[in-house]
Design a protein around this motif. Structure first.
Motif: not given
Length: 173
Positions: A48, A52, A60, A93, A135, A141, A144, A146, A159-161, A164
């Motif tokens: 990630h 980024r 993150l 997500e 996302q 964000t 994270v 996962c 994966c949830d962030y 959001h």
């Protein structure tokens, strides 16, 4: 076959016993909520943050709470033979599914980021699907978490962030 969704096949019910630890770990246990010392967590964060960094958004941090949430959803999807996003809207997500093979964190994140070819930053628009990509790189964000769940036929990665991304009218970076 692999696919991603942001927003099936029947699972096989296996008798999970402690006979043969490797078989048990491979077939019966989905990935548990990871902590920062866990290899999958480190690889997910690294993948990630690599992408980024390419667009200049901040790094993150890993969230065990989001990883536990992702684990619950990935497990439910495998157990019920489903592939669908959680619809509560509390967090961002990304989902990834592969049948007949396995993936790793870099492959999963790279599949989501491949949608960058569909994103036009000047007009903040997509020519096709690009919500997984946006996302991953969304500027506000910060966290994270996962997880992956598996059976003998497929894997589902979640994966949830937080917070959001993909807010209509806002630019991801």
């Amino acid at each position: 076959m692999e696919r991603s969704i942001s927003v099936s096949m029947d699972t096989l019910k296996l008798p999970c016993t402690l006979r043969g630890a490797a078989l048990f770990l491979t077939l019966c246990l989905p990935m548990v909520a990871a902590n920062v010392g866990d290899s999958m967590a480190k690889e997910m964060i690294s993948a990630h943050n690599f992408y980024r960094g390419r667009v200049g958004t901040s790094r993150l941090a890993w969230s065990n709470d989001l990883a536990a949430r992702a684990h619950d959803w990935a497990t439910r999807l495998i157990e019920n033979g489903m592939y669908a996003p959680r619809r509560d809207g509390l967090f961002g997500e990304n989902l990834f599914e592969i049948s007949g093979g396995s993936a790793n964190p870099f492959r999963v994140v790279t599949a989501w980021v491949s949608e960058s070819a569909n994103y036009n930053h000047v007009t903040n628009s997509c020519t096709a699907r690009c919500g997984h990509y946006t996302q991953v790189v969304w500027r506000s964000t910060k966290l994270v978490g996962c997880a992956v769940a598996r059976n003998t036929a497929r894997e589902v990665w979640v994966c949830d962030y937080a917070p959001h991304g993909n807010t209509i009218g806002e630019w991801p970076y």
